[in-house]
Design a protein around this motif. Structure first.
Motif, PDB file in Angstrom:
ATOM      1  N   GLY A 115       0.807  -1.204   0.000  1.00  0.00           N
ATOM      2  CA  GLY A 115       0.000   0.000   0.000  1.00  0.00           C
ATOM      3  C   GLY A 115       0.846   1.262   0.000  1.00  0.00           C
ATOM      4  N   LEU A 116       1.893   1.295   0.826  1.00  0.00           N
ATOM      5  CA  LEU A 116       2.786   2.452   0.843  1.00  0.00           C
ATOM      6  C   LEU A 116       3.513   2.605  -0.497  1.00  0.00           C
ATOM      7  CD1 LEU A 116       4.359   2.298   4.429  1.00  0.00           C
ATOM      8  CD2 LEU A 116       2.701   3.954   3.564  1.00  0.00           C
ATOM      9  N   THR A 117       3.815   1.479  -1.136  1.00  0.00           N
ATOM     10  CA  THR A 117       4.407   1.539  -2.477  1.00  0.00           C
ATOM     11  C   THR A 117       3.435   2.180  -3.452  1.00  0.00           C
ATOM     12  OG1 THR A 117       5.717  -0.447  -2.025  1.00  0.00           O
ATOM     13  CG2 THR A 117       5.407   0.165  -4.336  1.00  0.00           C
ATOM     14  N   ALA A 118       2.156   1.808  -3.356  1.00  0.00           N
ATOM     15  CA  ALA A 118       1.140   2.407  -4.217  1.00  0.00           C
ATOM     16  C   ALA A 118       1.023   3.907  -3.971  1.00  0.00           C
ATOM     17  CB  ALA A 118      -0.206   1.719  -3.985  1.00  0.00           C
ATOM     18  N   VAL A 119       1.090   4.330  -2.689  1.00  0.00           N
ATOM     19  CA  VAL A 119       1.054   5.762  -2.361  1.00  0.00           C
ATOM     20  C   VAL A 119       2.204   6.489  -3.049  1.00  0.00           C
ATOM     21  CG1 VAL A 119       1.389   7.447  -0.521  1.00  0.00           C
ATOM     22  CG2 VAL A 119      -0.133   5.536  -0.156  1.00  0.00           C
ATOM     23  N   ALA A 126       1.510   1.812 -12.461  1.00  0.00           N
ATOM     24  CA  ALA A 126       2.294   1.052 -11.482  1.00  0.00           C
ATOM     25  C   ALA A 126       1.640   1.103 -10.102  1.00  0.00           C
ATOM     26  CB  ALA A 126       3.721   1.601 -11.421  1.00  0.00           C
ATOM     27  N   ALA A 127       1.051   2.248  -9.756  1.00  0.00           N
ATOM     28  CA  ALA A 127       0.370   2.382  -8.465  1.00  0.00           C
ATOM     29  C   ALA A 127      -0.823   1.437  -8.391  1.00  0.00           C
ATOM     30  CB  ALA A 127      -0.081   3.821  -8.256  1.00  0.00           C
ATOM     31  N   GLU A 128      -1.568   1.334  -9.489  1.00  0.00           N
ATOM     32  CA  GLU A 128      -2.730   0.441  -9.505  1.00  0.00           C
ATOM     33  C   GLU A 128      -2.305  -1.012  -9.330  1.00  0.00           C
ATOM     34  OE1 GLU A 128      -6.018  -1.999 -11.200  1.00  0.00           O
ATOM     35  OE2 GLU A 128      -4.161  -1.580 -12.290  1.00  0.00           O
ATOM     36  N   GLN A 129      -1.197  -1.390  -9.929  1.00  0.00           N
ATOM     37  CA  GLN A 129      -0.698  -2.759  -9.780  1.00  0.00           C
ATOM     38  C   GLN A 129      -0.258  -3.032  -8.345  1.00  0.00           C
ATOM     39  OE1 GLN A 129      -0.768  -5.314 -12.034  1.00  0.00           O
ATOM     40  NE2 GLN A 129      -2.003  -3.853 -13.199  1.00  0.00           N
ATOM     41  N   ALA A 130       0.393  -2.059  -7.715  1.00  0.00           N
ATOM     42  CA  ALA A 130       0.815  -2.233  -6.322  1.00  0.00           C
ATOM     43  C   ALA A 130      -0.390  -2.364  -5.401  1.00  0.00           C
ATOM     44  CB  ALA A 130       1.697  -1.057  -5.888  1.00  0.00           C
ATOM     45  N   LEU A 177      -7.978  -0.629  -1.380  1.00  0.00           N
ATOM     46  CA  LEU A 177      -9.143  -0.186  -2.149  1.00  0.00           C
ATOM     47  C   LEU A 177      -9.062   1.312  -2.440  1.00  0.00           C
ATOM     48  CD1 LEU A 177     -11.893  -2.119  -0.172  1.00  0.00           C
ATOM     49  CD2 LEU A 177     -11.325  -2.493  -2.584  1.00  0.00           C
ATOM     50  N   TRP A 178      -8.721   2.074  -1.421  1.00  0.00           N
ATOM     51  CA  TRP A 178      -8.613   3.524  -1.557  1.00  0.00           C
ATOM     52  C   TRP A 178      -7.577   3.902  -2.624  1.00  0.00           C
ATOM     53  CZ3 TRP A 178      -4.626   6.379   1.612  1.00  0.00           C
ATOM     54  CH2 TRP A 178      -4.728   7.757   1.459  1.00  0.00           C
ATOM     55  N   LEU A 179      -6.399   3.284  -2.555  1.00  0.00           N
ATOM     56  CA  LEU A 179      -5.325   3.638  -3.482  1.00  0.00           C
ATOM     57  C   LEU A 179      -5.592   3.130  -4.897  1.00  0.00           C
ATOM     58  CD1 LEU A 179      -2.472   3.098  -0.970  1.00  0.00           C
ATOM     59  CD2 LEU A 179      -2.904   5.201  -2.222  1.00  0.00           C
ATOM     60  N   ARG A 180      -6.207   1.968  -5.003  1.00  0.00           N
ATOM     61  CA  ARG A 180      -6.541   1.469  -6.343  1.00  0.00           C
ATOM     62  C   ARG A 180      -7.548   2.415  -7.001  1.00  0.00           C
ATOM     63  NH1 ARG A 180      -9.900  -2.833  -8.922  1.00  0.00           N
ATOM     64  NH2 ARG A 180      -8.783  -3.237 -10.875  1.00  0.00           N
ATOM     65  N   GLY A 181      -8.518   2.892  -6.220  1.00  0.00           N
ATOM     66  CA  GLY A 181      -9.483   3.830  -6.770  1.00  0.00           C
ATOM     67  C   GLY A 181      -8.828   5.114  -7.245  1.00  0.00           C
ATOM     68  N   LEU A 182      -7.906   5.658  -6.448  1.00  0.00           N
ATOM     69  CA  LEU A 182      -7.212   6.878  -6.842  1.00  0.00           C
ATOM     70  C   LEU A 182      -6.394   6.665  -8.115  1.00  0.00           C
ATOM     71  CD1 LEU A 182      -5.992   8.282  -3.414  1.00  0.00           C
ATOM     72  CD2 LEU A 182      -7.385   9.503  -5.071  1.00  0.00           C
ATOM     73  N   ALA A 183      -5.664   5.549  -8.170  1.00  0.00           N
ATOM     74  CA  ALA A 183      -4.835   5.273  -9.345  1.00  0.00           C
ATOM     75  C   ALA A 183      -5.695   5.106 -10.596  1.00  0.00           C
ATOM     76  CB  ALA A 183      -3.995   4.022  -9.105  1.00  0.00           C
ATOM     77  N   LEU A 184      -6.829   4.447 -10.457  1.00  0.00           N
ATOM     78  CA  LEU A 184      -7.721   4.259 -11.600  1.00  0.00           C
ATOM     79  C   LEU A 184      -8.313   5.587 -12.056  1.00  0.00           C
ATOM     80  CD1 LEU A 184      -9.473   0.955 -10.474  1.00  0.00           C
ATOM     81  CD2 LEU A 184      -8.027   1.241 -12.502  1.00  0.00           C
ATOM     82  N   CYS A 185      -8.579   6.494 -11.109  1.00  0.00           N
ATOM     83  CA  CYS A 185      -9.009   7.839 -11.495  1.00  0.00           C
ATOM     84  C   CYS A 185      -7.923   8.510 -12.338  1.00  0.00           C
ATOM     85  CB  CYS A 185      -9.309   8.681 -10.262  1.00  0.00           C
ATOM     86  SG  CYS A 185     -10.902   8.356  -9.489  1.00  0.00           S
ATOM     87  N   GLY A 186      -6.682   8.362 -11.902  1.00  0.00           N
ATOM     88  CA  GLY A 186      -5.580   8.939 -12.654  1.00  0.00           C
ATOM     89  C   GLY A 186      -5.474   8.385 -14.056  1.00  0.00           C
ATOM     90  N   LEU A 187      -5.861   7.118 -14.221  1.00  0.00           N
ATOM     91  CA  LEU A 187      -5.825   6.474 -15.537  1.00  0.00           C
ATOM     92  C   LEU A 187      -7.075   6.764 -16.361  1.00  0.00           C
ATOM     93  CD1 LEU A 187      -4.384   3.016 -14.417  1.00  0.00           C
ATOM     94  CD2 LEU A 187      -3.208   4.706 -15.839  1.00  0.00           C
TER      95      LEU A 187
END
Length: 762
Positions: free
Chosen positions: A598-602, A612-616, A631-641
């Protein structure tokens, strides 16, 4: 000059020359020994600066006597031409050695590195900075000795009068060039040397880091088609990790090189002694990994162990905290043993209650042995059983049972560790067995501390409040328990960073606890991490957290937590390459921890690396289903994509699990970015209504939704409020910060955003 006699030195042949001198082989007719004689080049005759620099070399080198520094015997002038007499060496320079096609062996790199570091240690202790450390100035004798040559650019340092007895700053007291003049060899310069700034010993350490990198990989870390390009690389880029260019480079050596090559002097290795100690440790561990293994198929691996959470066999299920605490303390104690690889707590604890065979668990954790056990408490009596199992064959290597009084728990820990050491690493029997660090001798305080740590790991507002209560009660029982103060400060830091409390509520108790921890145990990595954590999340000048993270890592390089959070810090500074390097190291140390993923995704999200964040984040969710952080970080990364429907699915699940403002806000951002304006407004209304009922709703929660809506006027207002609330820069970056970059052409938004974190540089 051939055949001439200078004083009592008969010149026999020319050996070579450089920018600061021509060297001849000569015979000392008095002592009947070969020497090398170095003359100042004729082009420098009459050049007072060059002559003074040559004299400086003679004085600097003559002040040193060390087996890894070329010895200077004499100095003089011949027909007005200055010369110095040095020991005659037979062999080749490191530069010539590296030009050969065959690579240096890892053992040879470590051996040469230790010798060079030892010479630098001596020079720096005498107040001398070399300023031109490079392979051409390191001589390898036929006897296998490394000798540092050519102090022609050396400068003496003077100790600045120290008001702080623990701080001694080396400063240049004499300049042989005008301010801003650049001396040295470009490819091996430190950033401060490139800028023409005053230098201290840490400049040599940067250059030495370049030499270590070149020895390890056969390539220079900073390359370019011109000197200007190379200088730009040194000032602005981090090199490709040595491990990526040569896979057999040990991870600890790769980390040491990266640390030596930190651009900011305060963040890199601080002394040659520090590098020397690390190189010796890496050398010892490399030898131990080759000859001290126990049942491992790959000879290059270190002896290794995982400590599984001890099973609680007590009648009270609430005693889980005690069995977990005992296991965790064993992990910490074993981690202090040189030459032993220890699986992290979070990776090992993932197998709590698992039906997997010990051999399967060991292979997943990539260790050679597994320690498992049980704890049974009955009143004041305690029974601990433990067994050590070999992963390759499943055989029991050692087992023991301890029936004691609760008051003997510390002795039990020491005995288990000592027994494991004896069974696991026979080659290390000559060393003292590591004992569990005694932060307290108060058993009741120790139990409460274990409870606090147990609840701290769960990281929710409710469990953190329980942890705070436990740590506070611990401190009442033992006011000198440093780790309890550190734990208390960290609890408030986590509550603050997620917006669960205000800065006014969290900062004072966190500061008091962190300060007391530092006063009691300034050398513990946990305490230094707590200081970095506090500085990053509570202080306006958050950038000074960097050296504190560095110190925590220097004390315990195997702390995945310190490595990962330092990566987050570096990402907030836009130092992408180093940020990823540290999070990668954290993942190596703790590959099965959803929190580290999770910290890697952040980190990756903060750098704008959304894919890469979404994969982490997905990896974190694979390790722990419905993991809120993931869940929180995957959602943010997907928004970015731009994949808003997928993002909303993850964010809605997170908001279902927790209605904390931080999770509601990112869902609102997702709604707004997906064009679901009514849903975004509904969540804004929810946050306003909760605030009207007296709940603390941080400004950054509303800010995220306003960013999604693109409401510039609201962004200005909310950013100003967030600044007034002292919102941590990490929190802003990890919620709306990436999308906020789209609005920084607005001068007011840019000014307000700059108060939180550094602007991205081109």
């Amino acid at each position: 000059m051939i055949g001439q006699t200078v004083s009592h030195y008969r010149i026999k042949e020319k050996l070579g020359g450089g920018g600061m001198g021509v060297v001849y082989l000569a015979e000392d007719t008095r002592l009947d020994r070969p020497v090398a004689i170095k003359f100042l080049p004729r082009d420098f005759f009459g050049d007072s600066v060059a002559e003074r620099r040559f004299e400086q070399e003679a004085k600097a080198a003559a002040a040193l006597s060390h087996p890894h520094i070329c010895t200077v015997y004499d100095v003089g002038q011949h027909e007005g031409r200055p010369y110095l007499i040095m020991e005659c060496l037979h062999g080749e320079t490191l530069k010539h050695r590296l030009m050969k096609s065959d690579r240096l062996m890892i053992e040879e790199i470590l051996d040469l590195g230790i010798q060079i570091a030892s010479g630098l240690e001596q020079a720096h202790a005498r107040g001398i900075v070399h300023r031109d450390i490079k392979p051409a100035n390191i001589f390898l004798t036929v006897d296998g000795y490394a000798k540092i040559l050519d102090f022609g650019l050396a400068k003496r340092m003077a100790e600045k009068p120290a008001t702080d007895p623990d701080t001694k700053t080396a400063v240049v007291c004499e300049s042989l060039t005008d301010p801003g003049t650049v001396l040295g060899t470009v490819a091996y310069m430190s950033p401060e040397q490139v800028r023409g700034e005053a230098l201290d010993a840490r400049s040599d350490l940067f250059s030495f880091g370049i030499v270590l990198y070149e020895m390890a990989t056969g390539q220079l870390p900073f390359q370019g088609s011109s000197a200007g390009v190379v200088m730009s690389e040194i000032l602005n880029r981090s090199p490709v990790p040595a491990m990526e260019r040569r896979s057999e480079v040990p991870g600890d050596l790769d980390f040491l090189i990266r640390k030596a090559l930190e651009r900011k002097p305060g963040w890199r290795c601080q002394s040659a002694t520090e590098i020397l100690v690390d190189l010796r440790r890496i050398q010892r561990e490399t030898i131990s990994g080759s000859h001290g293994r126990l049942g491992r198929a790959r000879s290059e691996e270190l002896p290794s162990i995982a400590v599984l959470p001890f099973q609680n066999l007590s009648a009270e299920p609430d005693n889980d905290y005690f069995s977990d605490g005992l296991s965790e303390d064993l992990v910490n104690a074993l981690s202090h043993l040189p030459g032993l690889k220890v699986a992290s707590r979070t990776s090992a604890f993932r197998f709590r209650g698992s039906d997997l065979d010990i051999r399967q668990i060991g292979r997943q954790l990539d260790v050679g042995t597994v320690l498992e056990g049980s704890v049974r408490r009955a009143g004041s009596r305690l029974r601990v059983t433990a067994q050590l199992v070999g992963v390759d064959n499943g055989y029991q290597l050692w087992s023991a049972r301890y029936d004691r009084k609760m008051a003997d728990v510390f002795d039990i820990q020491d005995e288990i560790v000592a027994s494991i050491v004896e069974a696991l690493v026979p080659t290390l029997l000559g060393e003292a067995s590591p004992a569990v660090p005694r932060s307290t001798n108060n058993l009741e305080a120790y139990e409460l501390y274990l409870k606090g740590r147990h609840y701290w790991h769960q990281r929710s507002p409710a469990t953190l409040r329980v942890a705070i209560q436990c740590f506070e009660e611990t401190i009442k029982l033992d006011p000198d328990f440093a780790l309890a103060y550190a734990g208390l400060a960290d609890c408030y830091g986590i509550l603050r960073v997620y917006g669960w409390i205000s800065a006014e509520e969290g900062r004072p108790p966190a500061h008091t606890a962190m300060t007391q921890a530092l006063k009691l145990a300034p050398s513990l990595w946990e305490v230094n991490f707590s200081r970095a954590f506090f500085t990053f999340y509570f202080e306006k000048d958050w950038r000074v957290a960097g050296p504190h993270f560095q110190k925590a890592i220097a004390v315990n390089p195997r702390s995945s937590l310190a490595q990962a959070y330092y990566g987050v810090f570096l990402a907030t500074e836009w130092d992408g390459e180093n940020a990823v390097a540290h999070t990668s190291r954290a993942l190596e140390l703790d590959p099965l921890s959803p929190f580290i993923h999770g910290l890697t995704a952040v980190t990756l999200y903060s750098l704008g690396r959304f894919e890469a964040a979404e994969q982490a984040a997905k990896q974190a969710l694979e390790l722990q289903a419905d993991y809120l952080f993931g869940l929180w970080l995957r959602g943010l990364a997907l928004c970015g994509l731009g994949r808003y429907e997928e993002a909303i699915e993850a964010l809605e699940r997170a908001a279902t699990l927790s209605r904390a403002p931080i999770f509601v806000s990112v869902l609102g951002l997702g709604y707004a970015r997906a064009g679901r304006a009514d849903d975004a407004r509904r969540l804004l209304h929810e946050l306003d209504e909760r605030a009207s009922r007296g709940e603390y709703v941080p400004a950054f929660a509303r800010l995220a939704i306003h960013v999604g809506q693109g409401d510039v006027a609201a962004l200005r207002r909310t950013l100003a409020t967030a600044a007034a609330e002292a919102t941590p820069p990490f929190t802003l970056r990890a919620t709306s910060g990436q999308f906020l970059e789209d609005f920084r052409d607005d001068p007011e938004i840019d000014r307000l955003a700059s108060d939180f974190y550094a602007r991205r540089t081109p």
